[in-house]
Design a protein around this motif. Structure first.
Motif, short mmCIF file in Angstrom:
data_model
loop_
_atom_site.label_atom_id
_atom_site.label_comp_id
_atom_site.label_asym_id
_atom_site.label_seq_id
_atom_site.Cartn_x
_atom_site.Cartn_y
_atom_site.Cartn_z
N MET A 516 20.90 5.29 -140.91
CA MET A 516 19.62 5.64 -140.29
C MET A 516 18.55 5.81 -141.35
O MET A 516 18.80 6.43 -142.40
N ASP A 518 14.70 7.28 -141.61
CA ASP A 518 13.72 8.10 -140.90
C ASP A 518 12.62 8.53 -141.87
O ASP A 518 12.73 9.58 -142.51
N THR A 525 17.17 13.45 -138.68
CA THR A 525 17.90 14.22 -139.69
C THR A 525 19.03 15.06 -139.10
O THR A 525 19.95 15.45 -139.81
N THR A 528 22.74 13.83 -139.71
CA THR A 528 23.21 13.59 -141.08
C THR A 528 24.68 13.91 -141.26
O THR A 528 25.41 13.19 -141.95
N VAL A 537 20.94 10.60 -143.81
CA VAL A 537 19.76 9.93 -143.27
C VAL A 537 18.78 9.65 -144.39
O VAL A 537 18.46 10.54 -145.20
#
Length: 820
Positions: A516, A518, A525, A528, A537
């Motif tokens: 991921m 972000d 988050t 994670t 993340v």
């Protein structure tokens, strides 16, 4: 003969039209008579004759009702009052004959039970009579609690009375059963709904993870699924999806086709707020739209692994490759139960049917006022959008209806409408109008419907519910990549969370892995610490570049594995029968199983602004080639411009989802046609399925933050993170053992030589010389500053080159050829 026919025609012409009875007058008469009957029963029960409220006629009516029905006379009067009230205020009474049958069954069974009480407990019956009928007893009357006819049937009927045929216990059993049955039918109460309601009042217990002695749980995602709760039937038939449960099919009634004759010679503009609606005839319809054709993917079953102690973390491989053999032991891993999710909030839809009829009539009158003769056919009621199927007359051009979009929206009093001219595969035009009573699409209901359905996907993506009321479920492995676009507040982030939750609720950590990105640092988050994650993340543009490059290398490694084994895709690899002798003789290591990898990149526009060249190229390579080896990308952006969704990216992402966007240009970029700019927002989306060019409108499912936290906590309690890469964001730090000469970037030495040779410490100069993006050049410059090669930036002044030995470096072989 001819004269007789003409005479018949003249008599037919002279016949006056039949006058329709005003339902208000009928309702007023029924309500008044019912009220008088109720007052007469109450007065006859509690007042002596001189003080009777309704006179001698009322006394006769009240005593007669009590004699006939006993205590149930109040129920009969209340039902008549209800019918008169509905007629008086023009409220529809659906299935009136059936309701009369239910109330008759209730009166019959309750009176039999009261007659049994009067026969077996006469003292208690006399006390009840003194309490309920004191005025009746003052005249010397002897009312039966269940009425005289029912007491006669119960006991006084010769030979075949019920007391001899069934006995007291049999009559009590059947009477109670009939009372409960008629009560449930009359008020539309399901026993299962009552049980579920009582269960909901009890505190929910969370099942602890199974102990070590428990047997390993199978990987089938339909284990331990909570029974689907279905509320009252919908007022308009929704087509049953292939994932619908039996309760959903039973609760949905047949949709009605509204065949309304438009009024001619309109003298005023039709209005929804002042138009009265009568009952219209209905017929059995066909369906508005067919369900999206979803290819079935065979479910893969993982091979059992030997049990062993679980490790606390996963050691990073020196080559940076994903090594499934080093994963944690997940024999005791169980999928999160559906009970962790919150059911959707249901709104009142009691007036929905009347609103649909009213909208259908106004729509036909609007088209008639513009000279277009058309009939409204089927109506589909979705969660937030109602779709009307309009059948124009022969000779009417479809484009004429499409040009009336704003006029139809004006007369329908709608915020915005969408016209589908024509509906693909049907001789009709579709007009989509916002639902006056929008409903929330629950992720829990959709997940239960998928788990109880017959089709299972490799990477299920649960998106929401279409306009026709069908679940929109697709397989990411068949897409194979997805672009999501939408403005702020349109539902894009909720859609991403729904996709992630679809994976977490249906797949184990050894089946699907995720990466991921972000840039906002707040949306993703929370995932994670999941064991599904290949790394924490990613929040920095440089980390996103490194992650994409790692995916490219992993893609090439997997293709090498398939090449040596002579296989074509990841499905055939995971379903093969391993030949240990052959695989051990190969030059590369062959894992037992390759998990799917899903890369989710949020805010693609921010990354493209920072490092376009370093982001676009690996995305294009993965989109072109990674499908066969099980690597799939999901890109999301708020600004679907040509600079963000370039032609190279767009050509390799056939599946797209568009939420509400700012302009028609953005809609054309993401969907190749307009329409996304007129969406309602809050999850209203247009979905372009793979392999088709027809858009499907749907309402996205809503996942609450507390539900996400529960699911993540449930998964993390079973398994710790299993990172294959410690961190992509921190891969250039010198504290992690990076060599001072090579740095964390493969171009660090070359960049250092350029800066020392030329004496020009400029980020744009490095971009031009090394042909890299700005973010990577700035990272190289920052690293050289941390190592003391260049000085800090001083406003607009160039950086100072602090490293010595520029002449010696210039004389090294190969340095003078850098610029070539």
């Amino acid at each position: 003969m001819r004269g007789k026919t003409a005479k018949t025609q003249r008599s037919a012409k002279k016949k006056p039209p039949k006058k329709e009875r005003d339902p208000v007058i009928t309702g007023l008469l029924v309500f008044t008579c019912s009220l008088a009957l109720m007052i007469s029963i109450i007065s006859a029960s509690f007042h002596s004759p001189p003080g009777h409220l309704m006179g001698s006629l009322g006394l006769f009516l009240g005593r007669s009702a009590i004699a006939l029905f006993g205590v149930s006379s109040y129920a009969v009067a209340m039902f008549c009052l209800w019918a008169g009230w509905r007629l008086l205020f023009l409220k529809p009474m659906n299935n009136l004959v059936r309701k009369i049958l239910y109330i008759s069954l209730f009166v019959f069974s309750s009176n039999l039970l009261l007659s049994l009480l009067e026969d077996r407990a006469p003292i208690a019956a006399r006390e009840i009579e003194r309490l309920l009928f004191p005025g009746y007893l003052e005249r010397g009357g002897h009312p039966h609690l269940g009425g005289t006819p029912f007491f006669y049937i119960y006991k006084d009927l010769p030979v075949v009375n019920l007391s001899k045929m069934l006995s007291s216990y049999g009559i009590a059993l059947f009477s109670i059963a009939l009372i409960l049955t008629s009560f449930c039918l009359l008020f539309k109460i399901s026993p299962s709904a009552v049980v579920d309601k009582l269960k909901g009042l009890l505190p929910e217990r969370r099942e602890p993870p199974p102990d070590s002695s428990a047997a390993s749980t199978p990987l089938d995602p339909i284990d331990k699924v909570e029974e689907l709760k279905v509320d009252e039937p919908r007022l308009v038939k929704i087509k049953t999806s292939p994932f619908a449960t039996n309760q959903e099919k039973d609760s949905q009634r047949e949709m009605e086709t509204l065949m309304i004759k438009p009024q001619l010679n309109l003298t005023e503009r039709p209005s929804l707020s002042r138009k009265n609606i009568d009952e219209f005839p209905v017929t059995v319809p066909s369906l508005f739209s067919k369900p999206a054709k979803i290819e079935e993917t065979p479910t893969e079953t993982s091979e059992p692994k030997p049990k062993g102690p679980a490790k606390s973390s996963l050691r990073q491989a020196s080559s940076g490759e994903l090594n499934p053999e080093a994963m944690l032991n997940l024999d005791r891993y169980t999928l999160p139960p559906v009970s962790l999710l919150t059911p959707a909030v249901k709104n009142d839809t009691s007036s929905l049917k009347k609103d649909l009829r009213r909208q259908a009539e106004v729509l036909e009158e609007t088209l008639q006022s513009f000279g277009i003769e058309a009939k409204v056919g089927q109506i589909n009621c979705g969660p937030t959008i109602n779709s009307f199927e309009v059948h124009p007359a022969i000779g009417v051009k479809v484009q004429r209806i499409k040009t009336l979009e704003n006029d139809i929206a004006l007369n329908m009093e709608a915020k915005s409408i969408r016209i589908i001219a024509p509906i693909p595969g049907k001789a009709a035009v579709g007009i989509e109008i916002p639902n006056p009573s929008p409903q929330e699409v629950g992720f829990k209901d959709m997940l239960q419907a998928y788990q109880q359905g017959g089709k299972k996907f490799s990477i299920p993506i649960l998106l929401g519910k279409s306009v026709a009321g069908e679940w929109v479920v697709s397989d990411l492995a068949k897409m194979p990549h997805l672009i999501i676009a939408g403005a702020t507040g349109s539902g894009k982030s909720v859609c991403i969370n729904t996709i992630v939750m679809s994976i977490l609720m249906t797949a184990r950590p050894d089946e699907i892995k995720m990466i991921m990105v972000d840039p906002k640092k707040v949306e993703l988050t929370g995932y994670t610490k999941l064991p599904h994650m290949l790394s924490p993340v990613i929040n920095e543009p440089f980390g996103a570049c490194q992650a994409l490059k790692w995916l490219v290398k992993e893609m090439e490694r997997r293709y090498e594995i398939l090449k040596h084994l002579g296989l074509r895709n990841i499905q055939s690899f995971n379903q093969r029968v391993p030949d240990e002798a052959q695989e051990s003789s190969l030059s590369i290591e062959i894992p037992k199983k390759l998990p799917y990898i899903v890369g989710i990149i949020d805010e693609l526009a921010d990354l493209m602004m920072a490092a376009e060249q370093d982001i676009e190229t690996p995305i294009a390579r993965i989109a072109q080639m990674a499908r066969a080896v099980g690597i799939h990308l999901i890109l999301a952006t708020q600004r679907p411009s040509r600079e963000v969704i370039t032609g190279l990216i767009k050509a390799n992402f056939p599946t797209r989802i568009a939420f509400k966007v700012a302009s028609r240009v953005n809609s054309q970029i993401i969907l190749d046609e307009v329409g996304a700019e007129s969406l309602l927002g809050n999850g209203d989306m247009l979905f372009l399925p793979p392999g088709t060019s027809h858009l499907s409108r749907a309402q996205g499912a809503y996942v609450r933050d507390e539900d996400i936290a529960k699911v993540v906590q449930y998964i993390c309690d079973q398994a710790p993170p299993q990172y294959a890469i410690a961190s992509f964001d921190n891969s250039i730090d010198t504290d992690n053992g990076v060599d001072d000469d090579t740095g964390g970037d493969e171009l660090f030495r070359q960049a250092k030589e350029i800066v020392i040779k030329t004496g020009n410490a400029s980020t744009t100069f490095l971009q031009r010389k090394l042909k890299i993006g700005y973010a990577r050049a700035a990272s190289l410059m920052d690293e050289m500053e941390s190592r003391g090669i260049v000085g800090p930036q001083e406003g607009s002044k160039p950086r100072k080159v602090l490293a010595k030995g520029a002449l010696a470096l210039a004389e090294e072989p190969g340095v003078n050829d850098i610029d070539q």
